[in-house]
Design a protein around this motif. Structure first.
Motif, PDB file in Angstrom:
ATOM      1  N   ARG A 132       0.849  -1.192   0.000  1.00 48.39           N
ATOM      2  CA  ARG A 132       0.000   0.000   0.000  1.00 48.39           C
ATOM      3  C   ARG A 132       0.886   1.243   0.000  1.00 48.39           C
ATOM      4  NH1 ARG A 132       0.868  -1.943   4.938  1.00 48.39           N
ATOM      5  NH2 ARG A 132       1.313  -0.483   6.634  1.00 48.39           N
ATOM      6  N   ARG A 133       0.271   2.404  -0.162  1.00 44.56           N
ATOM      7  CA  ARG A 133       1.007   3.658  -0.019  1.00 44.56           C
ATOM      8  C   ARG A 133       1.419   3.829   1.438  1.00 44.56           C
ATOM      9  NH1 ARG A 133       2.046   7.815  -4.068  1.00 44.56           N
ATOM     10  NH2 ARG A 133       0.970   7.096  -5.930  1.00 44.56           N
ATOM     11  N   ALA A 134       2.621   4.333   1.649  1.00 44.38           N
ATOM     12  CA  ALA A 134       3.080   4.577   3.018  1.00 44.38           C
ATOM     13  C   ALA A 134       2.290   5.721   3.638  1.00 44.38           C
ATOM     14  CB  ALA A 134       4.575   4.897   3.021  1.00 44.38           C
ATOM     15  N   ASP A 135       2.128   5.667   4.959  1.00 44.94           N
ATOM     16  CA  ASP A 135       1.385   6.711   5.661  1.00 44.94           C
ATOM     17  C   ASP A 135       2.101   8.059   5.593  1.00 44.94           C
ATOM     18  OD1 ASP A 135      -0.580   4.887   6.366  1.00 44.94           O
ATOM     19  OD2 ASP A 135       0.420   4.348   8.245  1.00 44.94           O
ATOM     20  N   ASN A 140      11.845  12.696  -0.707  1.00 42.03           N
ATOM     21  CA  ASN A 140      11.980  12.512  -2.150  1.00 42.03           C
ATOM     22  C   ASN A 140      11.343  11.187  -2.542  1.00 42.03           C
ATOM     23  OD1 ASN A 140      13.688  14.848  -2.946  1.00 42.03           O
ATOM     24  ND2 ASN A 140      15.139  13.895  -1.551  1.00 42.03           N
ATOM     25  N   GLY A 141      10.781  11.143  -3.729  1.00 39.33           N
ATOM     26  CA  GLY A 141      10.223   9.893  -4.210  1.00 39.33           C
ATOM     27  C   GLY A 141       8.874   9.560  -3.603  1.00 39.33           C
ATOM     28  N   ILE A 142       8.546   8.279  -3.632  1.00 42.20           N
ATOM     29  CA  ILE A 142       7.230   7.791  -3.215  1.00 42.20           C
ATOM     30  C   ILE A 142       7.427   6.658  -2.215  1.00 42.20           C
ATOM     31  CG2 ILE A 142       5.068   6.741  -4.007  1.00 42.20           C
ATOM     32  CD1 ILE A 142       5.876   7.977  -6.822  1.00 42.20           C
ATOM     33  N   GLY A 143       6.701   6.701  -1.124  1.00 44.89           N
ATOM     34  CA  GLY A 143       6.801   5.672  -0.104  1.00 44.89           C
ATOM     35  C   GLY A 143       5.724   4.623  -0.273  1.00 44.89           C
ATOM     36  N   ILE A 144       6.102   3.354  -0.187  1.00 43.24           N
ATOM     37  CA  ILE A 144       5.150   2.253  -0.169  1.00 43.24           C
ATOM     38  C   ILE A 144       5.475   1.379   1.031  1.00 43.24           C
ATOM     39  CG2 ILE A 144       4.609   2.198  -2.636  1.00 43.24           C
ATOM     40  CD1 ILE A 144       6.645   0.040  -3.035  1.00 43.24           C
ATOM     41  N   ALA A 145       4.485   0.665   1.501  1.00 42.34           N
ATOM     42  CA  ALA A 145       4.664  -0.132   2.715  1.00 42.34           C
ATOM     43  C   ALA A 145       4.035  -1.507   2.531  1.00 42.34           C
ATOM     44  CB  ALA A 145       4.042   0.581   3.914  1.00 42.34           C
ATOM     45  N   ALA A 146       4.533  -2.442   3.294  1.00 49.11           N
ATOM     46  CA  ALA A 146       3.972  -3.785   3.369  1.00 49.11           C
ATOM     47  C   ALA A 146       3.972  -4.174   4.838  1.00 49.11           C
ATOM     48  CB  ALA A 146       4.801  -4.773   2.536  1.00 49.11           C
ATOM     49  N   ARG A 147       3.514  -5.354   5.122  1.00 50.16           N
ATOM     50  CA  ARG A 147       3.501  -5.819   6.503  1.00 50.16           C
ATOM     51  C   ARG A 147       4.939  -5.944   7.010  1.00 50.16           C
ATOM     52  NH1 ARG A 147      -0.013 -10.976   6.975  1.00 50.16           N
ATOM     53  NH2 ARG A 147      -1.476  -9.504   6.012  1.00 50.16           N
ATOM     54  N   ALA A 151       9.259   0.883   2.172  1.00 49.49           N
ATOM     55  CA  ALA A 151      10.112   1.007   0.983  1.00 49.49           C
ATOM     56  C   ALA A 151       9.977   2.395   0.393  1.00 49.49           C
ATOM     57  CB  ALA A 151       9.736  -0.047  -0.055  1.00 49.49           C
ATOM     58  N   GLN A 152      11.046   2.857  -0.234  1.00 50.24           N
ATOM     59  CA  GLN A 152      11.033   4.148  -0.915  1.00 50.24           C
ATOM     60  C   GLN A 152      11.415   3.943  -2.363  1.00 50.24           C
ATOM     61  OE1 GLN A 152      12.731   7.349   1.281  1.00 50.24           O
ATOM     62  NE2 GLN A 152      13.112   8.636  -0.503  1.00 50.24           N
ATOM     63  N   VAL A 153      10.619   4.507  -3.251  1.00 50.70           N
ATOM     64  CA  VAL A 153      10.873   4.435  -4.689  1.00 50.70           C
ATOM     65  C   VAL A 153      11.235   5.836  -5.168  1.00 50.70           C
ATOM     66  CG1 VAL A 153       9.954   3.776  -6.939  1.00 50.70           C
ATOM     67  CG2 VAL A 153       9.166   2.585  -4.870  1.00 50.70           C
ATOM     68  N   VAL A 180      13.713  -0.850   2.574  1.00 49.49           N
ATOM     69  CA  VAL A 180      14.433  -1.121   1.336  1.00 49.49           C
ATOM     70  C   VAL A 180      14.259   0.080   0.419  1.00 49.49           C
ATOM     71  CG1 VAL A 180      12.415  -2.322   0.377  1.00 49.49           C
ATOM     72  CG2 VAL A 180      14.671  -2.742  -0.603  1.00 49.49           C
ATOM     73  N   TYR A 181      15.293   0.372  -0.362  1.00 49.73           N
ATOM     74  CA  TYR A 181      15.285   1.564  -1.222  1.00 49.73           C
ATOM     75  C   TYR A 181      15.400   1.134  -2.689  1.00 49.73           C
ATOM     76  CZ  TYR A 181      15.915   6.635  -1.821  1.00 49.73           C
ATOM     77  OH  TYR A 181      15.742   7.949  -2.131  1.00 49.73           O
ATOM     78  N   PHE A 182      14.542   1.741  -3.544  1.00 55.00           N
ATOM     79  CA  PHE A 182      14.604   1.527  -4.989  1.00 55.00           C
ATOM     80  C   PHE A 182      14.881   2.875  -5.659  1.00 55.00           C
ATOM     81  CE2 PHE A 182      11.686  -1.682  -3.340  1.00 55.00           C
ATOM     82  CZ  PHE A 182      12.119  -2.850  -3.954  1.00 55.00           C
ATOM     83  N   SER A 183      15.890   2.928  -6.515  1.00 50.76           N
ATOM     84  CA  SER A 183      16.244   4.169  -7.199  1.00 50.76           C
ATOM     85  C   SER A 183      16.402   3.907  -8.691  1.00 50.76           C
ATOM     86  CB  SER A 183      17.551   4.730  -6.630  1.00 50.76           C
ATOM     87  OG  SER A 183      18.002   5.821  -7.409  1.00 50.76           O
ATOM     88  N   LEU A 184      15.974   4.860  -9.500  1.00 50.04           N
ATOM     89  CA  LEU A 184      16.180   4.748 -10.947  1.00 50.04           C
ATOM     90  C   LEU A 184      17.571   5.205 -11.360  1.00 50.04           C
ATOM     91  CD1 LEU A 184      12.903   5.978 -12.719  1.00 50.04           C
ATOM     92  CD2 LEU A 184      13.893   3.696 -12.764  1.00 50.04           C
ATOM     93  N   SER A 185      18.212   6.045 -10.535  1.00 48.87           N
ATOM     94  CA  SER A 185      19.474   6.680 -10.935  1.00 48.87           C
ATOM     95  C   SER A 185      20.657   6.327 -10.047  1.00 48.87           C
ATOM     96  CB  SER A 185      19.285   8.205 -10.967  1.00 48.87           C
ATOM     97  OG  SER A 185      18.237   8.557 -11.828  1.00 48.87           O
ATOM     98  N   GLY A 186      20.536   5.268  -9.257  1.00 48.54           N
ATOM     99  CA  GLY A 186      21.661   4.835  -8.449  1.00 48.54           C
ATOM    100  C   GLY A 186      21.794   5.604  -7.143  1.00 48.54           C
ATOM    101  N   TYR A 187      22.984   5.545  -6.545  1.00 44.77           N
ATOM    102  CA  TYR A 187      23.207   6.081  -5.208  1.00 44.77           C
ATOM    103  C   TYR A 187      24.540   6.807  -5.136  1.00 44.77           C
ATOM    104  CZ  TYR A 187      19.481   2.792  -4.184  1.00 44.77           C
ATOM    105  OH  TYR A 187      18.282   2.122  -4.200  1.00 44.77           O
ATOM    106  N   ALA A 188      24.573   7.864  -4.347  1.00 45.29           N
ATOM    107  CA  ALA A 188      25.833   8.532  -4.055  1.00 45.29           C
ATOM    108  C   ALA A 188      26.714   7.595  -3.231  1.00 45.29           C
ATOM    109  CB  ALA A 188      25.569   9.827  -3.286  1.00 45.29           C
ATOM    110  N   THR A 189      28.025   7.785  -3.306  1.00 42.15           N
ATOM    111  CA  THR A 189      28.961   6.899  -2.603  1.00 42.15           C
ATOM    112  C   THR A 189      28.672   6.855  -1.104  1.00 42.15           C
ATOM    113  OG1 THR A 189      30.670   7.367  -4.250  1.00 42.15           O
ATOM    114  CG2 THR A 189      31.383   6.441  -2.150  1.00 42.15           C
TER     115      THR A 189
END
Length: 226
Positions: A132-135, A140-147, A151-153, A180-189
């Motif tokens: 579901r959508r996170a509360d 930045n991005g969009i938060g989703i949640a599970a039991r 997660a952040q997208v 858990v984090y999901f990114s389309l453009s990767g991560y800074a060091t």
């Protein structure tokens, strides 16, 4: 026995064109294909606005009996109308022996919403429930949640920062959840370094919609599931 895709005739209420729509298949956590049960007696409706609740439908897996939430079937008409295809409440089917988990079946990413859908499908494939959508909305991005999971997208064109990862971890801590984090453009060091310290799995979403593990924590999650 597994589910089989079905097709129904769909008429656009705007231009009156008729289409043949085939139900999509999604991978259950048990590995069997799951198909939303189409209702041939109900009429498709034009989507004028979207809501998180209307975009998902509960479907019963034919193999293991799990109930999961999957994207509500939609069809784009050439006239520009997006149609929501009606489904029944569930499927009453025989149970069969669970099959090994199948390979993840991604969805192509063209929009930010596609990125959220891809991450949600992947989490379901891993075995997480009640997506579901996170509360709380992340910086930045969009938060989703599970039991038990937050997660952040991040569908932006810049790499996720150290602050992004720390904020996700802190929010998850306040909710007694893992993250858990999901990114389309990767991560800074520095973001990758702090993620390893805090225990945050990092994934990069490629344009096919397939999450690619970035650190060892993500590798482990991808291999073992929820």
């Amino acid at each position: 026995m597994g589910s089989m895709s079905e097709s129904v005739a769909v008429r656009c209420p705007v231009c009156r064109r008729e289409h043949l729509f085939t139900a999509p298949e999604y991978p259950c956590a048990c590995g069997a294909p799951v198909v939303p049960p189409l209702d041939p007696r109900a009429r498709a409706t034009a989507i004028s606005h979207r809501s998180w609740e209307d975009d998902w439908v509960t479907v019963l897996c034919a193999s293991c009996g799990r109930r999961g939430e999957w994207p509500h079937p939609e069809l784009g008409c050439p006239c520009g109308t997006v149609l929501r295809i009606p489904v029944t409440a569930g499927t009453a089917v025989e149970r069969a022996e669970p099959t090994p988990r199948r390979a993840f079946q991604p969805v192509t990413i063209r929009t930010a919403r596609d990125a959220v859908t891809a991450a949600s499908l992947y989490l379901r494939w891993l075995g997480y429930r009640d997506i579901r959508r996170a509360d709380q909305r992340p910086p930045n991005g969009i938060g989703i949640a599970a039991r038990g999971l937050l997660a952040q997208v991040d569908p932006t064109v810049r790499p996720a920062s150290l602050r992004d990862v720390e904020c996700l971890w802190l929010t998850a801590m306040t909710e007694s959840a893992t993250c858990v984090y999901f990114s389309l453009s990767g991560y800074a060091t520095k973001a990758r370094a702090v993620a390893d310290t805090l225990g945050v799995p990092l994934f990069v979403l490629d344009l096919t919609g397939t999450p690619q593990p970035v650190n060892s924590l993500a590798d482990e999650l991808d291999s073992t599931g929820a």
